[in-house]
Motif scaffolding. Structure first.
Motif, PDB file in Angstrom:
ATOM      1  N   ILE A 126       0.460  -1.037   0.165  1.00 16.61           N
ATOM      2  CA  ILE A 126      -0.121   0.123   0.100  1.00 16.61           C
ATOM      3  C   ILE A 126       0.776   0.935  -0.258  1.00 16.61           C
ATOM      4  O   ILE A 126       0.834   2.258  -0.640  1.00 16.61           O
ATOM      5  CB  ILE A 126      -1.228  -0.195   1.232  1.00 16.61           C
ATOM      6  CG1 ILE A 126      -1.631  -0.848   0.541  1.00 16.61           C
ATOM      7  CG2 ILE A 126      -1.818   1.277   1.010  1.00 16.61           C
ATOM      8  CD1 ILE A 126      -2.886  -1.501   2.555  1.00 16.61           C
ATOM      9  N   ILE A 130       1.161   1.676  -4.130  1.00 16.23           N
ATOM     10  CA  ILE A 130       0.107   2.138  -4.232  1.00 16.23           C
ATOM     11  C   ILE A 130       0.265   4.105  -4.083  1.00 16.23           C
ATOM     12  O   ILE A 130       0.690   4.327  -4.625  1.00 16.23           O
ATOM     13  CB  ILE A 130      -1.136   2.160  -3.567  1.00 16.23           C
ATOM     14  CG1 ILE A 130      -1.343   0.628  -3.656  1.00 16.23           C
ATOM     15  CG2 ILE A 130      -2.528   3.192  -3.749  1.00 16.23           C
ATOM     16  CD1 ILE A 130      -2.187  -0.265  -3.008  1.00 16.23           C
ATOM     17  N   PRO A 167      -5.202 -10.010  -0.881  1.00 15.91           N
ATOM     18  CA  PRO A 167      -5.666  -9.006  -1.329  1.00 15.91           C
ATOM     19  C   PRO A 167      -4.600  -7.832  -0.708  1.00 15.91           C
ATOM     20  O   PRO A 167      -5.149  -6.686  -1.506  1.00 15.91           O
ATOM     21  CB  PRO A 167      -6.540  -8.636   0.515  1.00 15.91           C
ATOM     22  CG  PRO A 167      -5.926  -9.377   1.142  1.00 15.91           C
ATOM     23  CD  PRO A 167      -5.928 -10.863   0.778  1.00 15.91           C
ATOM     24  N   ALA A 168      -4.041  -7.579  -0.398  1.00 20.14           N
ATOM     25  CA  ALA A 168      -2.865  -6.674  -0.442  1.00 20.14           C
ATOM     26  C   ALA A 168      -2.545  -6.644  -2.414  1.00 20.14           C
ATOM     27  O   ALA A 168      -2.023  -5.661  -2.783  1.00 20.14           O
ATOM     28  CB  ALA A 168      -1.682  -6.957   0.158  1.00 20.14           C
ATOM     29  N   ALA A 171      -5.626  -5.352  -3.831  1.00 20.70           N
ATOM     30  CA  ALA A 171      -4.983  -3.923  -3.996  1.00 20.70           C
ATOM     31  C   ALA A 171      -4.849  -3.107  -4.918  1.00 20.70           C
ATOM     32  O   ALA A 171      -4.967  -1.951  -5.235  1.00 20.70           O
ATOM     33  CB  ALA A 171      -5.638  -3.037  -1.975  1.00 20.70           C
ATOM     34  N   HIS A 172      -3.144  -3.507  -4.620  1.00 17.41           N
ATOM     35  CA  HIS A 172      -2.154  -2.223  -5.212  1.00 17.41           C
ATOM     36  C   HIS A 172      -2.530  -3.050  -6.923  1.00 17.41           C
ATOM     37  O   HIS A 172      -2.238  -1.308  -7.498  1.00 17.41           O
ATOM     38  CB  HIS A 172      -0.571  -3.333  -4.948  1.00 17.41           C
ATOM     39  CG  HIS A 172       0.015  -2.897  -5.896  1.00 17.41           C
ATOM     40  ND1 HIS A 172       0.863  -3.448  -7.049  1.00 17.41           N
ATOM     41  CD2 HIS A 172       0.262  -2.129  -6.490  1.00 17.41           C
ATOM     42  CE1 HIS A 172       1.693  -2.902  -7.974  1.00 17.41           C
ATOM     43  NE2 HIS A 172       1.867  -1.894  -6.956  1.00 17.41           N
ATOM     44  N   ALA A 175      -5.553  -0.621  -7.340  1.00 18.44           N
ATOM     45  CA  ALA A 175      -4.840   0.666  -7.614  1.00 18.44           C
ATOM     46  C   ALA A 175      -4.303   1.312  -8.727  1.00 18.44           C
ATOM     47  O   ALA A 175      -4.553   2.877  -9.205  1.00 18.44           O
ATOM     48  CB  ALA A 175      -4.797   1.633  -6.756  1.00 18.44           C
TER      49      ALA A 175
END
Length: 292
Positions: A126, A130, A167-168, A171-172, A175
């Motif tokens: 994150i 991101i 999920p990490a 999500a990256h 994003a």
């Protein structure tokens, strides 16, 4: 000391380029004559478990026909990113291409179990992924807006649209795609000739993946025949950068293997499979609605 270079050569910044995708992209851009600023944290052999340093990548860029410049930069440090762009502007006076590739990738992503059973440090994606992509793009956009020209690229993958490694990681990747979409809206709103895109890479035949395949050939051996070489994405980016119709891709998430076919590119003579052919997956379609 960095040497002055011709302003004719496009000036590119490739983040996270000590090894892997970043190194391959930097080498490809170097082969097209670009000035390439190579960023990363690995300064000396042995600093990382995998081979590769920013100095080695920069030297390879120059050997390929470009001009490689290594800059030590921890993309978790905003001040270091600010200093990077200050250096580029002082030495070159412009930024034509930013490739946001830096990410905190750990081997533990591949471990079995739910996300709560894996190390919490996977959340570093994150920050170095991101957030770092946003910060680098913020500085690049200022330069590109002033010169009214440029391209910002986010390296992404099909894990943006399906479960992949937890999920990490997911999500990256999503994003990356959404930031490109939203940045493009702002560029269009300001009537700038600046574009932002996200590009899905396939599995890359990097040193990391080679080690993973070797660790369990029964599980991962099939990947080798479907992989892309790390330089492949760099050649795709170069074609997009020079496309007179580049504005039509502004805000899009593109599949590298798919776009390559439109440009007539191959990966060392072969045509890599697309995410749709491999997994039945295509990029998410974002809506055009704007709320300001």
């Amino acid at each position: 000391m960095s040497q002055a270079t011709s302003p004719i050569a496009p000036v590119a910044i490739v983040t996270g380029a000590s090894r892997g995708a970043g190194r391959g992209i930097a080498l490809a851009l170097g082969s097209h004559g670009c000035v390439v600023y190579v960023t990363g944290r690995t300064l000396s052999a042995g600093d990382h478990a995998l081979p590769g340093t920013i100095g080695e990548t920069a030297a390879a860029v120059t050997a390929a026909g470009g001009h490689g410049i290594a800059v030590a930069c921890d993309h978790a440090d905003d001040a270091a990113v600010e200093a990077l762009f200050a250096q580029v502007m002082a030495e070159q006076g412009r930024v034509d291409l930013l490739v946001n590739n830096a990410a905190a990738i750990y081997d533990e992503l591949m471990h079995p179990g739910g996300f709560w059973e894996k190390t919490i440090k996977l959340a570093d994606l994150i920050n170095v992924g991101i957030r770092s992509g946003y910060i680098a793009s913020w500085y690049a956009a200022k330069a590109m807006a002033a010169q009214n020209g440029g391209l910002i690229v986010f390296t992404s993958a099909s894990g943006a649209a399906h479960y992949s490694l937890g999920p990490a990681y997911g999500a990256h990747k999503v994003a990356m795609d959404k930031m490109a979409f939203d940045m493009a809206v702002d560029f269009r709103h300001a009537r700038l000739d600046v574009a932002a895109i996200s590009i899905w890479m396939g599995a890359l035949l990097t040193d990391r993946l080679k080690a993973i395949i070797a660790s369990d050939t029964k599980k991962y051996g099939h990947l080798e025949g479907a992989c892309e070489h790390p330089e492949f994405t760099g050649h795709v980016i170069w074609e997009i950068f020079n496309d007179p119709n580049r504005a039509t891709l502004n805000g899009c998430t593109v599949v590298g293997a798919e776009v390559a076919r439109q440009y007539g590119l191959t990966d060392e003579g072969r045509v890599p499979p697309t995410s749709q052919e491999l997994h039945g997956v295509t990029p998410i379609a974002f809506h055009a609605k704007e709320i300001r």
